[in-house]
Scaffold this active site. Structure first.
Site, short mmCIF file in Angstrom:
data_model
loop_
_atom_site.label_atom_id
_atom_site.label_comp_id
_atom_site.label_asym_id
_atom_site.label_seq_id
_atom_site.Cartn_x
_atom_site.Cartn_y
_atom_site.Cartn_z
N CYS A 50 -98.94 -23.95 -35.15
CA CYS A 50 -98.95 -24.82 -36.34
C CYS A 50 -97.79 -25.78 -36.40
O CYS A 50 -97.89 -26.87 -36.96
CB CYS A 50 -99.01 -23.98 -37.62
SG CYS A 50 -97.44 -23.28 -38.16
N CYS A 58 -94.42 -17.99 -34.05
CA CYS A 58 -93.25 -18.42 -33.27
C CYS A 58 -92.00 -17.64 -33.63
O CYS A 58 -90.89 -18.00 -33.21
CB CYS A 58 -93.00 -19.91 -33.49
SG CYS A 58 -92.52 -20.28 -35.20
N CYS A 81 -90.33 -22.78 -34.24
CA CYS A 81 -90.93 -24.12 -34.17
C CYS A 81 -90.18 -25.09 -35.06
O CYS A 81 -90.20 -26.31 -34.82
CB CYS A 81 -92.40 -24.07 -34.57
SG CYS A 81 -92.72 -23.74 -36.32
N CYS A 121 -107.10 -10.51 -30.98
CA CYS A 121 -106.92 -11.53 -29.94
C CYS A 121 -105.51 -11.50 -29.40
O CYS A 121 -105.26 -11.90 -28.28
CB CYS A 121 -107.30 -12.91 -30.45
SG CYS A 121 -106.01 -13.79 -31.37
N CYS A 124 -101.15 -13.80 -32.29
CA CYS A 124 -100.12 -13.75 -33.34
C CYS A 124 -99.21 -12.55 -33.21
O CYS A 124 -98.18 -12.47 -33.89
CB CYS A 124 -100.79 -13.72 -34.72
SG CYS A 124 -101.69 -12.16 -35.06
N LYS A 391 -96.32 -19.62 -61.89
CA LYS A 391 -96.76 -20.37 -60.72
C LYS A 391 -98.19 -19.97 -60.38
O LYS A 391 -98.50 -18.79 -60.27
CB LYS A 391 -95.85 -20.09 -59.51
CG LYS A 391 -96.33 -20.71 -58.20
CD LYS A 391 -95.36 -20.37 -57.06
CE LYS A 391 -95.81 -20.97 -55.75
NZ LYS A 391 -94.86 -20.71 -54.64
N GLN A 728 -115.69 -19.99 -25.24
CA GLN A 728 -116.64 -18.87 -25.29
C GLN A 728 -117.83 -19.13 -24.38
O GLN A 728 -118.72 -18.30 -24.31
CB GLN A 728 -117.15 -18.69 -26.73
CG GLN A 728 -116.09 -18.30 -27.74
CD GLN A 728 -116.64 -18.34 -29.16
OE1 GLN A 728 -116.31 -19.23 -29.93
NE2 GLN A 728 -117.47 -17.39 -29.53
N GLY A 1042 -122.51 -14.49 -31.33
CA GLY A 1042 -123.51 -13.69 -32.03
C GLY A 1042 -123.22 -12.21 -32.03
O GLY A 1042 -124.09 -11.39 -32.34
N GLU A 1222 -120.10 -9.43 -37.18
CA GLU A 1222 -120.52 -10.41 -38.18
C GLU A 1222 -121.10 -9.82 -39.47
O GLU A 1222 -120.86 -10.38 -40.54
CB GLU A 1222 -121.51 -11.38 -37.53
CG GLU A 1222 -120.79 -12.25 -36.51
CD GLU A 1222 -121.70 -13.17 -35.72
OE1 GLU A 1222 -121.90 -14.32 -36.15
OE2 GLU A 1222 -122.19 -12.74 -34.67
#
Length: 1285
Positions: A50, A58, A81, A121, A124, A391, A728, A1042, A1222
């Site tokens: 980002c 980072c 970063c 994955c 992060c 806030k 993919q 899928g 899904e």
């Protein structure tokens, strides 16, 4: 240049990284620490998707030496970063590589993540590790609350946060009694620590920028006097660059080491913060003195909601004020808090001249160019003062305020009087915070318990606080002015005088320590290791940062490419002039459609889309060209210099409403749908039918895969090219690159080792990026790297499609639905995305879990000037689930029936045929529904919700239960596997799937171990390695999408391993010769000696299913309870329960993680994530972490329980399993419906019982407050109090 005492400035940087001294003699002041670590030191564990400090990927830890003896003063996780390279001179830097490795042993933080399956994955993961590691350095035995407070600065799109929180809570101390959760942490120590200094002056020059680090105000003003004011930039934390990206000025002065500006002190008068004191310094001193003053407690709670832990560690209080002054429209929490607290700024006008200013006077200054904020004094307020802050933001943390406010009331509680001049400050109203002086003057000396006084004050306030319409959301922000004032006044009352029904609306919000459970079967021992809850194969290397993604590999002699994108959304290109870009040092070339035509390339991705726009600009952000340069920084900058001129500029069509008004639709009968089943005409004309009509909308959603779209293309001899793509769909990448280059596919090899998140975005949209990169590499005959920055990724690549649905339903009094008519419009963007969308998929999902006999469906596809929408996790399923579930809630509300009753009476049963023609021979819909209804205590909690709502005026709760149905489509999806058994007994697997965090690799390894182990030999998971997916092996295969790729690849592996088992069976028989057993290695050794072929190719190409278009059907259900602040629209998710029928899970640890992640991703879709466009240009305004808000760890349910249906079977699935990625996504619709229920309860209270109103997605605070339909601004305190009675 001698800055102080005539001593020359040091010209080199000296700091330590992971215990090793680093000396940089040619440092670039423009470089970030993260870029240096990745590019120069090749420490690729940290990621920088980002570059805004908004995702935490980072994160590194910086430590400041206190003295030469090696004792460290402070350890701070920071965003590398944003942190400049020059600013870490004299510090110790620790990256994920420095704390543990797979070979040398993992750190306990890393071990905890592996144990709790806290990565998917993995992109992060190192950032999470370093944030938690930083906490343990400072607080070796943190309390659970400290752990959760720490984790406010990291984004994870995969896991749903629950396993990460579980992992790190396992390192917490359950009490404050000196428990020890582990060893005292130490950073890697540098032997040359004594040579690291921060007390000397620093002067670094390169690229037209000079960086000074000064140690005194005298030195600072010497620099200022020696340079033109407009050429000088003062920095400390540099965090403002995450919000307002900028080019550095020619002179940059680091003021972080000026001693008097770093000091933090407290005395009987108040707190003094030096101008270089960080927000974390402010937070720490407020925390240490929170018992001294109630105002400090209020300030502390608000400061914790500013930015993130990492940003607060760098950003300064003074810098925040400067950023507010210099950037009109920045809604600063700091400025509002200090304004209301009547803080005093000490500013330096020169090294000898000081002046004290109020915050109000500061914002009235004509200029701040030569001003330095030396100190902020925060006075200690007496106990009679109530300091109240408010806030509202899209998220709990790391989200700027939509409107904020602070109130300072000095009260005499016994008399109910405001005894001195109050202070009322609002932020987000205009350019700077606004003080309501007229309302303050009116309230002074008056009774805050007198409704007439309060009404008059509110009337004055509403006239005084006038919203700047350029900020948007004017009506909502105006309502917040009254809401905050109402809450503040009521908070002044003694608690025993506040009516019970109003208590909840003013109670201070406190974040609970979240919790959750997960439940699944122990599996089938006869199939082990299949069905065992094993961690992913890459879990350890993800946690250690050793895992590499596309942008982590080096190929040598590389060039870097950056897109030039259009800045308008509906026009024609008049001209493109790259001259200024080409003149920039380091730029190699510029590529456009004209370049491709001249080179004989094919500029078409498909019949609908061009790689680079030739003439027509269809949307803002469309690719116009590509700058290629010798560095990424140069390419990025040069891309901004390309001059694109437009003509025939028209107002862009953006929304479905715009498309309807302009009659802008795709007229393609093959893509639209007109579907009828039964007769809705007869159903609607039934005399017993009750007709119900309504509408619902769902919005966009961005995938937010942290690894953006990217590719590296490496040309070789004879026109061959290697494509390393984050995709993919490697087969389609190969096909498209081949077609683009006009070259046979055998010359194109596509490799995919792993993907850092995708969720459907990289099925088709990765093709455009790979083609553009391949063109550049082929033209220049050098490796080219094309990595999209986050903003370009969000502007260029479409997300989930918005839909509008108008429905009409016939139902009997018992809730049975007899007919449904829906007219649906899909906003797909500027063009089709290959085969997507098609209306024919709607009947697969629109019926949900319900048997409804009569249907009439019509769809239209709106053509708008936005990027083509594409697949996103559960496409069509998620959107249509919202439609049918909203309609069922409407039926229940209209008929006065319980929502669960209406769902149950219409639910599919075993043997029914679904709307798409699927025979449900194994229908678990009611089983799942009944199970979660019981496990979640739905009925009991529904009654409790009703009781809560009747007892609370401004806080309402809702609870919703939603069943879902999802289909597995296998037909024609070819997948392959190549299995090699090596002479030493180790096993290599190449398959055609793409590992993106869904656990595909571990599942295929489990299947291989099970299948080969059927020979009654000891095949272990450690014997197996899963290799890069490549089109050399996986040729002409289906995409990984899928949710079916894992099972189909596992099935292909099973096929190949079965062939090997058949070959090895005879060898084993000869080998054992009557003995009881032999080892796997002995068996393979004998097989090698016997010349047995130890390579096998497995393949699946599923035929059409017997029971309908789907291989099988999966069912799930979710129950979500929320609490809604009716005054502000804020939603708090109290509890969520999700149950999925996963059959006999191949790996329940992986599948339960998919359930958790999918639900939280869905929670973002339904509650926080929203697109906003510039109506004049069509530019996406929510194109980064500053404006687009996926859920953070603080946004998940306070209690989050997930389970896989026990004792489930699936005869139609591979090894009786079902997918998991899904279906749980759709269950998050229960959160939206729960909010709708809470709003219905509120509206019923003041609309005479007519509480139904549609609530569309996303239910952001603004959308919720407006849907509440309560005109707070026109209601008096007297009426509010009377309503309460």
């Amino acid at each position: 240049m001698a800055l102080d005492d005539g001593l020359p400035s040091r010209k080199e940087l000296r700091f330590a990284v992971n215990g090793k001294l680093v000396v940089v003699r040619d440092a670039d002041p423009r470089a970030s620490l993260g870029d240096f670590l990745r590019d120069n030191l090749l420490l690729r564990g940290l990621k920088m998707p980002c570059r805004q400090g908004g995702c935490g990927a980072c994160t590194v830890v910086i430590s400041s030496p206190r003295s030469s003896d090696g004792v460290l003063l402070r350890h701070r996780p920071v965003n590398s970063c944003l942190r400049t390279l020059c600013s870490v001179d004299g510090m110790l830097v620790t990256t994920v590589e420095g704390i543990g490795s797979c070979k040398g042993g993992l750190h306990r933080v890393q071990q905890a993540l592996v144990k709790h399956n806290g990565s998917q994955c993995g992109f992060c993961t190192p950032g999470w590790v370093m944030n938690m590691y930083g906490l343990l350095l400072e607080t070796p035995n943190p309390l659970p609350q400290q752990v959760e407070d720490q984790l406010d600065g990291n984004l994870c799109r995969c896991t749903g946060y629950r396993p990460i929180l579980d992992a790190f809570q396992s390192l917490a101390c359950s009490s404050g009694d000196g428990c020890s959760a582990g060893d005292i942490e130490e950073v890697p120590t540098c032997k040359n620590l004594a040579s690291l200094r921060q007390d000397d002056e620093l002067e670094i020059s390169k690229g037209g920028v000079t960086w000074f680090r000064v140690s005194s105000l005298t030195s600072l003003y010497k620099v200022l006097r020696s340079n033109a004011v407009h050429d000088v930039q003062l920095v400390c934390g540099n965090t403002s660059s995450g919000v307002y990206p900028r080019q550095f000025k020619s002179v940059v002065v680091d003021i972080s080491c000026i001693d008097e500006m770093r000091r933090v002190s407290i005395d009987s008068r108040g707190i003094r913060l030096g101008g270089a004191a960080s927000l974390s310094d402010m937070e720490a001193v407020l925390n240490s003195k929170k018992e001294v003053s109630s105002s400090y407690r209020s300030l502390l709670q608000h400061v914790k909601r500013i930015a993130t832990h990492q940003v607060r560690n760098m950003g300064t209080v003074a810098g925040n004020l400067m950023m507010t002054y210099q950037n009109l429209g920045f809604v600063s929490d700091v400025a509002v808090l200090l304004f209301a607290a009547e803080a005093i700024l000490t500013i330096a006008l020169s090294d000898a001249v000081r002046k004290d200013l109020t915050i109000e006077d500061f914002f009235k200054l004509p200029s701040v160019d030569e001003i330095v904020i030396v100190e902020i004094f925060l006075p200690l307020l007496p106990e009679s003062v109530r300091f109240l802050t408010y806030k509202v933001a899209l998220r709990r943390v790391n989200s700027h305020a939509l409107l904020n406010a602070a109130f300072r009331f000095d009260v005499n509680s016994s008399k109910g009087l405001i005894q001195s001049a109050p202070v009322i400050v609002y932020g987000g109203v205009g350019h700077f915070p606004v003080r309501a002086k007229n309302a303050e003057a009116f309230l002074w000396g008056k009774s805050f318990t007198d409704p007439q006084v309060c009404d008059s004050a509110l009337e004055i306030l509403q006239k005084e606080i006038v919203m700047d319409p350029s900020y948007g959301n004017t009506s909502y922000r105006t309502s917040l002015v009254a809401a905050y004032f109402y809450k503040a006044i009521l908070s002044l009352w003694p608690k025993d005088r506040v009516p019970s029904t109003l208590q909840s609306s003013i109670s201070e919000f406190s974040w609970p320590i979240t919790s959750g459970t997960k439940s699944f079967d122990k599996g089938d021992p006869s199939q082990y290791p299949v069905s065992k809850p094993l961690p992913k194969l890459s879990a350890m290397s993800q946690a250690s940062g050793e895992l590499k993604y596309v942008n982590d590999f080096n190929f040598g002699n590389e060039l870097y490419a950056t897109y030039v994108i259009s800045t308008v959304g509906n026009a024609k290109i008049k001209s493109i002039d790259p001259a200024r870009a080409l003149a920039e040092n380091g730029v190699v070339t510029f590529i456009s459609a004209a370049t491709l035509a001249g080179a004989g390339y094919n500029n078409k991705v498909n019949e609908f889309e061009e790689v680079f726009a030739t003439s027509d600009i269809l949307y803002c952000g469309q690719a116009v060209g590509l700058v290629v340069a010798k560095s990424k920084r140069v390419a990025d900058y040069a891309a901004t210099l390309v001059d694109v001129q437009y003509m025939d500029i028209k107002k862009p069509i953006i929304t479905i409403e715009d498309a309807v008004s302009a009659n802008s639709f795709f007229h393609n009968k093959d893509r639209e749908l007109e579907f009828q089943q039964g007769s809705v005409t007869e159903a609607f004309s039934d005399s017993e039918a009750i007709l119900i009509e309504g509408q619902v909308s769902v919005g966009n959603q961005y995938h937010f895969h942290l690894e953006t779209q990217q590719a590296v293309c490496v040309p070789s001899e004879d026109g061959f090219i290697e494509v390393y793509s984050s995709t993919q769909n490697p087969s389609k990448v190969q096909s498209c690159v081949s077609a683009g280059l006009n070259r046979p596919q055998h010359k194109i090899t596509v490799s995919v080792k792993r993907i850092g998140g995708a969720y459907g975005a990289k099925i088709n949209r990765s093709l455009l990026i790979a083609m553009a990169c391949a063109f550049a590499a082929d033209l220049l005959k050098r490796p080219v790297r094309l990595v999209l920055d986050l903003s370009t990724n969000m502007q260029l690549v479409g997300g989930r499609s918005p839909y509008f649905c108008k429905y009409k339903i016939s139902a009997r009094k018992n809730g049975q639905i007899t007919g449904v008519k829906m007219d649906i419009i899909n906003n797909h963007g500027a063009h089709f995305d290959f085969e997507y969308p098609t209306g024919s998929t709607l009947p697969n999902f629109i019926d949900g879990a319900y048997k409804i006999p009569n249907w009439d469906l019509k769809t239209k596809i709106a053509r708008t000037n936005t990027p083509a929408c594409t697949y996103m996790r559960g496409p069509v399923f998620v959107e249509t689930t919202t439609m049918i579930e909203t309609a069922l809630d409407h039926v229940a509300f209209t008929l006065g029936l319980a929502r669960d009753q209406v769902r149950e009476i219409n639910m599919y049963e075993k043997g029914d045929v679904s709307l798409n023609g699927q025979r449900l021979n194994y229908c678990n819909a009611k089983l799942v529904f009944d199970a979660i209804k019981e496990s979640s205590n739905y009925l009991i909690r529904s009654k409790q919700v009703d009781e809560y709502n009747s007892s609370n005026l401004w806080r309402k709760r809702g609870i919703s239960i939603v069943p879902v149905k999802f289909i597995a489509e296998w037909h024609g999806l070819q997948h392959l596997a190549l299995i090699n058994v090596h002479p030493d007994g180790s096993i290599s697997i190449h398959h055609s799937g793409c590992e993106m965090g869904q656990g595909l690799d571990v599942k295929v390894a489990q299947v291989a171990a099970m299948t080969l182990g059927s020979l009654q030999v000891d095949v272990s998971m450690e014997d197996i390695a899963v290799h890069t997916t490549t089109t050399t092996v996986a040729n002409n295969v289906a995409e990984s999408g899928g949710s079916v790729a894992s099972e189909l690849c596992a099935k292909a592996v099973h096929d190949g391993c079965t062939q090997l088992v058949d070959r090895l069976r005879g060898v084993k028989t000869m080998l054992v010769s009557g003995s009881k057993s032999c080892s796997w290695k002995d068996l393979i050794s004998a097989a090698v000696s016997s010349g047995v072929d130890l390579q096998a190719r497995g393949r699946v190409y599923p035929a059409a299913a017997e029971d309908g278009p789907s291989q099988y059907t999966s069912f799930g259900a979710g129950v979500t309870e929320v609490e809604v602040d009716i005054l502000t629209g804020e939603t708090f998710v109290i509890r969520a329960d999700v149950l999925l029928d996963c059959g006999k899970s191949l790996n329940p640890a992986v599948d339960i993680g998919q359930v958790q992640g999918a639900f939280i991703q869905g929670l973002g879709y339904f509650l926080t994530e929203e697109f906003h466009y510039d109506p004049s240009t069509g530019k996406l305004l929510t194109d980064g972490t500053w404006e687009y808000k996926p859920p953070f760890a603080r946004d998940i349910p306070y209690e989050f329980n997930t389970a896989l249906l026990p004792n489930s079977e699936n005869p139609s699935g591979f090894l009786r399993s079902k997918f998991s990625g899904e279906p749980p996504y759709g269950t998050a619709c229960s959160a939206l419906l729960a909010v709708s229920q809470a709003l219905a309860a509120a509206r019923s209270q003041w609309n005479g019982g007519n509480g139904w109103s549609p609530l569309s997605s996303p239910a952001t605070p603004q959308n919720v407050a407006l849907a509440a339909e309560f005109p707070l601004s026109s209601v008096s305190f007297r009426e509010l109090f009377s309503m309460n009675k």
